[in-house]
Structures are given as C-alpha cells and as structure tokens.
Design an enzyme around this catalytic site. Structure first.
Site, short mmCIF file in Angstrom:
data_model
loop_
_atom_site.label_atom_id
_atom_site.label_comp_id
_atom_site.label_asym_id
_atom_site.label_seq_id
_atom_site.Cartn_x
_atom_site.Cartn_y
_atom_site.Cartn_z
N ASP A 274 0.87 -1.17 0.00
CA ASP A 274 0.00 0.00 0.00
C ASP A 274 0.92 1.23 0.00
OD1 ASP A 274 -2.08 1.77 0.08
OD2 ASP A 274 -3.12 0.82 1.76
C1 BGC Z 1 -5.00 3.31 0.03
C2 BGC Z 1 -5.11 2.29 -1.07
C3 BGC Z 1 -5.01 2.98 -2.41
C4 BGC Z 1 -3.70 3.74 -2.47
C5 BGC Z 1 -3.48 4.47 -3.77
C6 BGC Z 1 -3.77 4.19 -0.13
O1 BGC Z 1 -3.78 5.23 0.80
O2 BGC Z 1 -4.96 2.67 1.28
O3 BGC Z 1 -6.31 1.59 -0.96
O4 BGC Z 1 -5.09 2.05 -3.43
O5 BGC Z 1 -3.69 4.72 -1.42
O6 BGC Z 1 -4.33 5.54 -3.90
#
Ligand code: BGC
Length: 761
Positions: A274
């Site tokens: 993530d």
């Molecule tokens: C989120 C993810 C997301 C990623 C990209 C993160 O903060 O937890 O679910 O895909 O950002 O935007």
C-alpha cells in the site's frame, strides 16, 4: 556508510550507466531468466520500486503522459529491455483519475459504480462480474494497467471508515464477490489488486497499529476471503496493507506474503505495498513485496546498498524481479494497446444502475406501502439527502464521475410529481449550507474528510401543512465516511442526530394524522442504528451509496420497476455496544475529540476471536435489529424439495424456489452449515454457499444448485496448525436469511478431514 560500501555503490552506479546504454534481451522475446542475468543491480532495484509521485516532474525515466492522468501510481520503464512503465489506478467503485488535464480540452470522467458493500448486497456474482467488466474496460481505455481493487477487508466493526469499500462480515461472501470482481476486471486484459492484505479493519492509526488476532480468527475470517479470491480469481496483484499483524508489518511479514500466500495458496502474481513511506526496505523485499509503492529514490538506493552489504540477498531481489517481469508482460502497456480515452460511459452507467437496483435492501414495507402508485403526484421529499445523494465514500475509493443523479431527479425521471414547496425549501437551504461548508473545507478540512451539509430543522406546523398538500413523504438520511478516519458511534454518524429524529417524528406524526405514509431512504456507506426508530416510518429502503445512477435506482424500487432483491451482507445490531469488537475498536466515541495520548494506541486486540457478526449474534441468541442475509421483496417465495447429493469433491444441494406472490422478483437462497460438536467452539451457523434466482414471474420456479467442498466444513485448530472437519452429523440449513431457515437437511461425514498448513502468523 562505510567508505568501501560507498565506493562499491559508486562503482555500481557507473557500471549501470554503462550497461544501460546497451540494448539487452527483449522482454517477451528472451526468457525472463536471461534478462535478469544481464540486468544491473540498479535496474533491478528500479523495477522493484514504483515511479513515485516525483515522476510527474520527469525524474526516474518513467513515461510522462500517463503521470498526468492523475492515477495513483506507476512502475518505471527500462527501455533497453523493452520494459514498459505501467499505470496503477484506484479503486473499488470505479476508475479514479483526474477528470481534466492540463492543456487538454476534453474530459476524462469515469463511471461511479455502487460501493463494495452495495455490490455485496446483490449476492449476485454474475452482476458483480458485469460491473468488473465495465470497470476493467475503463481501466483499459484510459490507458491504465491495474485497478487497485477490490477492497476486501472483513467488516469486523461497523465503524471502520472504509467498510463502504469492502463487502461483508462473512468471509465466503467476501471471497465470492471479490473473485467475481477480479474475473470481470481481468477479462478486459488489465489487472486487479486485492487489498488490503491483511487484517486492515480500522483506519485509526492505520500505518502504525497492530491487529492482534488469533490464528483461528485470522484463518477462518480475515484471510479466508483473500484465499478464495486468490484461488478463484487469480488476481495479477495483491496489496499488502499499512498495518502490522501480530506485531509485524504485513509488508515485512515473510510468513504472510510468502509462506501463506505463495506456498500454501499457490499465488503467482505480484505483491505491491500500500502507498507507504520508506520503511525497512530490505525486510519488505525479502518478505515478498515485489513492488514498493508509490516508490521513492531512497528505496532504490537502499535496495542496492542492502544487497551490497549483505542485508538482502540477490536471490530475493531476482525472485521479485522475475515476478515483476512476468506481471509486466500481461499489461496493456507491454502489448502497446492503443487506448481510446473513450470508454462507453453510457453503457457503463446502465450497468451501474442495474447493480444499484439490485444492491438495494428493503428493510421494512408495512401494508405494502411500496411500490407507490405509478405517477403519484405531490410526493414530499424531506431530508438533505433527497437532494444531495452520496454516491460513494471519500478518499481513494471515490470516483471522479460526470454526474450524480439525486433522488429528486430520479423521482422526476420516473414520472412522479414532487411537492414543489418542499423542493424549494431544501434547494435554498442546501445552497446556503454548501457555500458555508465549502468555504470552511477549503481552509481546514483534510482531503479525505466527508463533506455533508447539516440536516435542516423544520418547523412542525410547516410539516403539518405539507402533510395536507402532499400524498406521501419520503425522508432521506445520509452518511458518509472515508479513508483515513473511522466513523464514530455517536449522533450524526452511527446514531441519528437530534434534528433528524425530530424531523422523522414530526413528519410521521403529521402524515399519519392525515392517513398518509412515510418512507425512509438510508443513503449510507455502512451500518447505522435503526432499532430505536424503525417502528416510526411505514417503509425503509436501504440504498447504500449507490453510485452515480443512485437516484434513478432508488426511484426504480419506489416505482416497482425493480422489485428489491438485495440482502444484508452484515448484521444490523440493536446497539453499537452489542457488537463484541466494540470493546476493542479504537475510536470509542464519547463526544470528546479523539486524544491519542489517552488511548491504547499501537495495537487492537481482536479479543472477540471468531465471534464477529452473525456468528456471534446467532450462536449466543442475541437480539438484532436486522439479521445477516435479510431483505424484503414485493413478492413472496417458497422453498421446496431440498435434496443433497455427495459429489466428487463435496456436496451439491438442489432446492426449488417458487415465486408465490403477484410481482416478478429474484430471491437469494443462503446455505448455512451447523457442524457436529467438536473440541473447539463453533458458530451455530456458518454460510457455506448461496445462489440467486433469475427474475421469476408469479408462479414460476427455479431449482437452484448450491455447492460446497468437503474441506470447506473445516475449522482451524491452533494447537496443531491444522484445518479440521470433524466426523459426525452436519445440518444443512437453507433460508432467506440467517434467521429465516426454510429447509433443513443433514448428512454424515464418516471420516474427519485434516489439512496442516505451513505458515504461522
Ligand atoms: C490506500 C489504497 C489505495 C492507495 C493508492 C492508499 O492510501 O490505502 O487503498 O489504493 O492509497 O491511492
């Protein structure tokens, strides 16, 4: 840094520079191992780290045009091997890119589909697959490679701020929904990223907090959905979560990312992190994160350094590079797909509407209040939500959609006449409130914070007048939430506000005095308290956050164009504190601002173990407001002739469902298993299969087939690190909800089934 190490690193950089100029083996033409054997360490390190945010400024050699589209991230290109850059975009309700671009006049809107919870409420894997196809097509036609979805963490507690992106409190429903979504998206030749792996069930302190979970609860609940999605969906990517699991960052957890995911489950795609700042890079690479996202230069340097000084083995790096190259070969960018920037948004809007129609759950419908008479005039729409529909939650799960149909527009489109005085009142009120709040938003609110106008307080005598000149009242209650914060259990979130309660009471009193009906529409991303007020209105429609076509979908149900067939993918409790995890959910709202210093931050104890959702309420016979799997219809169904047969791998149950009412409709049949006594406690019922009928005309029947495999009967025994299905008599319960069982069968498992697992987490 030691001098020698520094010199080595310098030498390596020079060497990379030299090699970088020479054309190498080409990806897709030469064997992957050949390519790896001629890649420099710097090239390998670059491949394992995302292009990062700085790519926008042209650094690190990645392609620029894609960076401008406003996607979440990208991988870097290495032209001498024909390795393309790829683009990764959110998210669970549809593609999230910027709707406009600098220097371009066109727009790049994407379809806002219903949220994950609404999709799960359809209990229709075929429908979710169709949504996936439409989303996947937008990923492809907007020049992206991977959709960062589906979100599939288990609803441990209703206040998790991202539950709206997720599916259910039940792992089987989660797994089946996710697998259908993955298959749908990937059928378009683009990838998915099932997320967030694993036990990411709260937003509070999400990047520091440890989810402390027993091995049994992990296996049976928090990992089960992922296991099903991996085995039945084969996602191209898995996203390792922000949080720790039992004290270890999931991103640094070798047993989780490698022993369990790859060795036990046979996963073949890549794992990406993530969107994390630099952590222990070497540990992440070793654990099995093939791609560090969003990526920064420090991580590239650190991989090189860690290999040089022996903290990271080259074989770990090569293993991940191999996974990356195999992943990249599947992508549209590798295949030079000529995208159009013109997906068929009209067709996809229809898919969004159908999915929203089918995800709507009818909670109450006394005296057949619904559907309303076609063309009914003077419908009074109360509540800001009737004019200001929340199509989806906030944060990365939000979509930049071209429009949102609110309920007022939906009702007008459906041919209803609206009470004009109420309309005018709300429109003026909302415009005023919106301006006030937007001014405030621009200055103080963080990007993820929900924006909601406060509910209007309306004079009761005004409501009495409207009760006279209207035919029926509809009241909408809206709730929003999103990434970065959890919801709270107080008024305005889990509970109605004082203003909402007052309005509900006044509208119900005034309209009932005139012998007119009142309908409540719940426009929310998650569970709200209903027990204290559900006796007041005549009907309750749970619309969830239904996407950009939401107003039309709700009106479809109000009109009876669509007979509701959604069922709850979670339990609606009587009180928040009835939920076992509430004692250990971090944001226990007491009316005070959250104070980190006073809280037990750092970990969340999942003390409730496997007693989540209906597993708890059903086993311990606790009263609920609405049970898991519940949802009304405008017609009725009978269940007959249930028969079970042993198959090669498990069991097959046939049951005949007949539409016995006057409207055509669809029914979801849910199959629960009650296991024989064991040396560990088991829930009385566990969902093991479900199926939905086609649209059945009155008196029409369909025989549904529900299947499960014998090992699905197993529970996880911590002492032996083993899945065990005990021998003995099993009950099969087929019903319309967990507390409305219509047919019961049984079978005997002669010999126990045992399966040892490798990973201990
Ligand atoms: C989120 C993810 C997301 C990623 C990209 C993160 O903060 O937890 O679910 O895909 O950002 O935007």
């Amino acid at each position: 840094m030691k001098k020698n190490t520094f010199l080595l690193l310098f030498a390596c950089l020079i060497c990379c520079q030299t090699n970088a100029g020479q054309k190498g083996y080409q990806l897709g033409k030469a064997p992957v191992d050949k390519i790896i054997s001629t890649m420099t360490l710097e090239e390998k390190a670059n491949l394992l780290v995302g292009g990062g945010y700085e790519v926008v400024n042209g650094k690190r050699g990645a392609i620029l045009s894609e960076a401008k589209i406003g996607a979440a991230g990208m991988t870097v290109s290495i032209p001498r091997f024909g390795i393309p850059a790829t683009v990764e975009t959110d998210g669970p309700a549809g593609v999230r890119i910027s709707p406009t671009r600098e220097g371009e006049s066109g727009t790049f809107y994407c379809t806002g589909f219903p949220i994950g919870t609404a999709l799960a409420s359809t209990w229709n894997t075929g429908m979710v697959n169709e949504v996936g196809k439409a989303m996947g097509n937008e990923v492809l036609e907007y020049g992206c490679d991977v959709l960062l979805a589906p979100g599939m963490n288990l609803h441990r507690n209703p206040l998790c701020g991202r539950n709206f992106e997720y599916y259910s409190e039940d792992p089987l429903l989660i797994g089946k929904m996710a697998a259908s979504m993955v298959n749908g998206v990937q059928s378009q030749g683009v990838g998915t990223s099932i997320k967030h792996f694993a036990a990411n069930n709260q937003e509070t302190y999400r990047t520091e907090n440890s989810s402390d979970v027993s091995q049994r609860a992990l296996r049976e609940l928090y990992l089960k959905g992922f296991e099903i999605a991996v085995k039945e969906g084969h996602p191209w990517t898995v996203m390792s979560s922000y949080n720790k699991l039992n004290g270890v960052y999931t991103q640094e957890d070798y047993p989780l990312l490698t022993t369990l995911l790859r060795d036990d489950w046979g996963y073949k795609g890549i794992v990406m992190t993530d969107w994390t700042d630099t952590r222990n890079t070497a540990a992440q690479v070793h654990a099995g994160d093939d791609l560090l996202m969003p990526g920064n230069k420090e991580q590239v340097k650190e991989i090189i350094l860690a290999v040089k000084d022996g903290r990271l083995s080259m074989s770990d790096v090569d293993r991940n590079v191999k996974n990356m190259l195999e992943f990249l070969m599947k992508t549209p960018h590798f295949k030079h797909y000529q995208y159009t920037n013109k997906p068929d948004l009209k067709a996809h809007a229809n898919v969004a509407r159908e999915a929203a129609d089918e995800g709507i759950v009818l909670l109450k419908n006394d005296d057949n209040t619904l559907p309303l008479k076609k063309g009914e005039k003077d419908v009074a729409l109360f509540g800001i939500g009737s004019y200001y529909l929340i199509a989806g939650g906030t944060g990365s799960g939000d979509v930049n959609k071209a429009y949102v149909v609110n309920l007022k527009e939906g009702m007008e489109n459906a041919g209803f006449g609206l009470q004009p005085k109420v309309n005018t009142f709300y429109e003026k009120y909302i415009n005023f409130e919106k301006e006030e709040q937007l001014n405030e938003v621009n200055h103080v609110r963080p990007w993820w914070s929900p924006i909601l106008p406060n509910e209007a307080v309306i004079d009761p005598t005004y409501i009495q007048l409207r009760a006279k000149d209207s035919k029926v009242a509809i009241i909408s209650f809206t709730r929003n939430a999103g990434e970065g914060t959890d919801r709270h259990s107080g008024e305005g979130d889990f509970l109605l506000t004082a203003a909402e309660r007052e309005m509900l009471t006044n509208v119900v009193n005034a309209f009932h005095a005139e012998h007119k009906k009142v309908i409540v529409v719940l426009n929310t991303g998650g569970v709200v308290e209903t027990a204290s007020w559900k006796n007041l209105p005549d009907a309750i429609i749970l619309a969830w956050q239904p996407g950009q076509e939401g107003g039309n979908a709700i009106a479809d149900v109000i009109k009876g164009n669509v007979n509701p067939s959604g069922k709850l993918p979670m339990t609606f409790p009587v009180n928040y504190m009835d939920i076992p995890s509430s004692k250990n959910f971090p944001y226990d709202y007491k009316g005070e601002p959250f104070d980190a210093n006073k809280k037990d931050i750092g970990y969340t104890k999942y003390d409730e173990g496997i007693w989540v959702g209906y597993r708890y309420f059903n086993t311990f016979d606790k009263e609920v407001s609405y049970p898991f799997g519940y949802g009304l219809s405008y017609t009725s169904f009978t269940y007959n002739n249930a028969k079970i047969k042993r198959t090669k791998n498990g069991y097959e149950i046939n049951v005949k469902i007949t539409n016995t009412g006057k409207a055509s409709g669809k029914e979801v049949a849910e199959l629960y298993i009650s296991a024989p006594k064991s040396d560990i406690d088991k829930p009385t019922y566990e969902l093991k299969a479900f199926a939905k009928t086609m649209l059945l005309q009155p008196e029409e029947s369909e025989v549904l087939t529900l299947k499960f495999a014998a090992p699905d009967l197993a529970s996880f025994h911590e002492d032996s690190n083993c899945w065990v299905a005990d021998a003995g008599a099993y009950k099969v319960l087929i019903g319309s909800s967990v507390s409305d069982i219509r047919q019961t069968l049984s079978f005997e498992l002669k010999n126990p089934i045992e399966k040892k697992v490798k990973a201990k987490l």
